[in-house]
Scaffold this motif. Sequence first.
Motif, PDB file in Angstrom:
ATOM      1  N   ALA A 192      11.289  19.617 -29.691  1.00  0.00           N
ATOM      2  CA  ALA A 192      12.128  19.765 -28.497  1.00  0.00           C
ATOM      3  C   ALA A 192      11.757  18.736 -27.438  1.00  0.00           C
ATOM      4  O   ALA A 192      12.623  18.208 -26.735  1.00  0.00           O
ATOM      5  CB  ALA A 192      12.001  21.175 -27.936  1.00  0.00           C
ATOM      6  N   VAL A 222      17.306  12.312 -25.045  1.00  0.00           N
ATOM      7  CA  VAL A 222      18.445  12.535 -24.157  1.00  0.00           C
ATOM      8  C   VAL A 222      18.229  11.809 -22.833  1.00  0.00           C
ATOM      9  O   VAL A 222      19.152  11.188 -22.288  1.00  0.00           O
ATOM     10  CB  VAL A 222      18.656  14.042 -23.925  1.00  0.00           C
ATOM     11  N   TYR A 223      17.007  11.861 -22.323  1.00  0.00           N
ATOM     12  CA  TYR A 223      16.720  11.219 -21.033  1.00  0.00           C
ATOM     13  C   TYR A 223      16.952   9.710 -21.095  1.00  0.00           C
ATOM     14  O   TYR A 223      17.620   9.131 -20.227  1.00  0.00           O
ATOM     15  CB  TYR A 223      15.275  11.507 -20.630  1.00  0.00           C
ATOM     16  N   VAL A 272      18.725  16.025 -16.501  1.00  0.00           N
ATOM     17  CA  VAL A 272      18.328  16.431 -17.845  1.00  0.00           C
ATOM     18  C   VAL A 272      17.714  17.822 -17.822  1.00  0.00           C
ATOM     19  O   VAL A 272      17.959  18.650 -18.714  1.00  0.00           O
ATOM     20  CB  VAL A 272      17.348  15.401 -18.451  1.00  0.00           C
ATOM     21  N   GLY A 315      20.670  20.144 -17.609  1.00  0.00           N
ATOM     22  CA  GLY A 315      21.508  20.130 -18.793  1.00  0.00           C
ATOM     23  C   GLY A 315      20.829  20.672 -20.035  1.00  0.00           C
ATOM     24  O   GLY A 315      21.447  21.388 -20.836  1.00  0.00           O
ATOM     25  N   CYS A 316      19.569  20.336 -20.227  1.00  0.00           N
ATOM     26  CA  CYS A 316      18.875  20.736 -21.455  1.00  0.00           C
ATOM     27  C   CYS A 316      18.234  22.110 -21.358  1.00  0.00           C
ATOM     28  O   CYS A 316      18.011  22.761 -22.375  1.00  0.00           O
ATOM     29  CB  CYS A 316      17.811  19.701 -21.806  1.00  0.00           C
ATOM     30  N   LEU A 317      17.906  22.541 -20.136  1.00  0.00           N
ATOM     31  CA  LEU A 317      17.178  23.799 -19.984  1.00  0.00           C
ATOM     32  C   LEU A 317      18.014  24.888 -19.327  1.00  0.00           C
ATOM     33  O   LEU A 317      17.539  25.985 -19.095  1.00  0.00           O
ATOM     34  CB  LEU A 317      15.901  23.568 -19.171  1.00  0.00           C
ATOM     35  N   LEU A 365      25.936  13.560 -20.178  1.00  0.00           N
ATOM     36  CA  LEU A 365      25.039  14.318 -21.031  1.00  0.00           C
ATOM     37  C   LEU A 365      25.771  14.803 -22.281  1.00  0.00           C
ATOM     38  O   LEU A 365      25.191  14.844 -23.375  1.00  0.00           O
ATOM     39  CB  LEU A 365      24.466  15.523 -20.268  1.00  0.00           C
ATOM     40  N   ALA A 394      23.223  15.930 -25.516  1.00  0.00           N
ATOM     41  CA  ALA A 394      22.431  16.971 -24.884  1.00  0.00           C
ATOM     42  C   ALA A 394      22.881  18.339 -25.395  1.00  0.00           C
ATOM     43  O   ALA A 394      24.078  18.557 -25.593  1.00  0.00           O
ATOM     44  CB  ALA A 394      22.558  16.902 -23.378  1.00  0.00           C
ATOM     45  N   PRO A 395      21.950  19.286 -25.580  1.00  0.00           N
ATOM     46  CA  PRO A 395      22.335  20.621 -26.052  1.00  0.00           C
ATOM     47  C   PRO A 395      23.129  21.375 -25.008  1.00  0.00           C
ATOM     48  O   PRO A 395      23.002  21.121 -23.819  1.00  0.00           O
ATOM     49  CB  PRO A 395      20.974  21.297 -26.313  1.00  0.00           C
ATOM     50  N   ASP A 415      13.302  15.496 -28.470  1.00  0.00           N
ATOM     51  CA  ASP A 415      14.743  15.534 -28.216  1.00  0.00           C
ATOM     52  C   ASP A 415      15.038  15.342 -26.733  1.00  0.00           C
ATOM     53  O   ASP A 415      15.987  14.633 -26.364  1.00  0.00           O
ATOM     54  CB  ASP A 415      15.328  16.863 -28.686  1.00  0.00           C
ATOM     55  N   LEU A 416      14.234  15.973 -25.866  1.00  0.00           N
ATOM     56  CA  LEU A 416      14.457  15.851 -24.430  1.00  0.00           C
ATOM     57  C   LEU A 416      14.285  14.402 -23.973  1.00  0.00           C
ATOM     58  O   LEU A 416      15.070  13.896 -23.173  1.00  0.00           O
ATOM     59  CB  LEU A 416      13.498  16.782 -23.687  1.00  0.00           C
TER      60      LEU A 416
END
Length: 469
Positions: A436, A443-444, A286, A289-291, A463, A468-469, A439-440
Amino acid sequence: MWDSARRHLREQLRLERGLPSLPGESVCGPIPLSATQMRMWHRELTTADGRFANNVAAPVVLLGVLDRPALEYAVERVVRRHNALRTAFEETPEGPRQRVRTVGGGGRITYEDLSGGSPEMVDRRLAATVTERFDLTAGVPFRVVVFRRRPDDHIMLVVGHHLVLDGRSLSVILVEVARCYTEYLDGGPVRDDRPIVQLDQFVRWQGDWMRSAAAVPYERYWRSVLADPAFRRFGAHPFRRPSADDHSGGRVVCRVSAEVAARVDGFAAAEGVSSISVYLAAYQAVMEGCLGQRHVVVGIPAVNRGRAELADMVGLLANVLPVAVVEPASRTLRSAVCLAERSVAAAYVHQAMPIEHMTPREMPLLDPAESPIDTFFAAYRQAVPEPVLMTGLELGPWPQLRAKDTETPVMMTVFIDDDGADVRLGYGEWALSESAAHDLLAVYTALMDAGTRRPDVTLASLLGTVGAP
């Protein structure tokens, strides 16, 4: 016990045999700081004019009639017992030094009446007390503040500077304060049970062995870890602290259902790994993928108290072990979990040497106040803590502190129980917004669900399916 766990345990015992015996005599005069304390000292100097406080704290709700003389006796007994709570720090021509002060000085316990105050006002006072800075030259890096909400309702807040306390130390202090409080009221015998090792003794011992041949296997291991490209990304850190001190932060919480948690446990058992490694592998994916991180450096906590004589010692023994992974989301959950298990086990085997001992030599460009770790992760199985029993008092619901130590940009903590798991994400507002962070977490938890259903599909693909963004 799994075969991999046995192998790592044997390796740890082999390395432990190379460590010298811990000291049993007091240290006279000033001594240098430990490697971990040195980074904390630099952090203290660089944030001296800001609102950031390098403190750790534990609040306890006490229900019933509080006996002040008994509490003051208990706190003084604990201060007498532990040198760490009487340690002063100063800069010298040879560098920073610490010295244990004699017993005395007072001022460690204060009272504040918050009767009639709103819950929000109480929260603000707790947060302000936690972040109040210590004068480290005074030799009083520890205080207890008691907030009175009603005649039979108090919050006892224990606060200490991180230079002399870690999380385990707070637990030791709370249990000992409770025992001494009860001892005073019940008229029981006064026990002289000073810990075998004091913080100043441990620091001297640790410095000696890290300069000895016994430290070579540890240095070899951490040198290989720090050679990973993930630690060479100067200027490319995903969480850049703003130039101005901004130490606001928050925390969001979500729940992993009993169904998903059971699936995690079943998958972990089938793979011969711990379920904690499953939670960690998903977190690493995560974060990438997200950061947008190709390299992920996750810090995991180590209490560093494997020896019996250190179990009830008060001091900064805990450290953070870095685990680096390249492109974790490109792996399947099955592959990522096995890698996480091996990486964490190897790091724990070598936890006796803090990473701060190696970074000045291996990473000379790193600011001595900073850590090479991007983000943090911790997970715990449900455990029954040692009870805090005080005559005439009951414990109320454990209050949550709103003060946030935003030296940690993002930290996920998973508490696993019989009905699932609570996942808590602490964040600095300079790193993530509250939305945010929510949201994280969403997703997790969705990735945990999807990954345990389809463990042979890459986490990057999963993801994409969970938004996931």
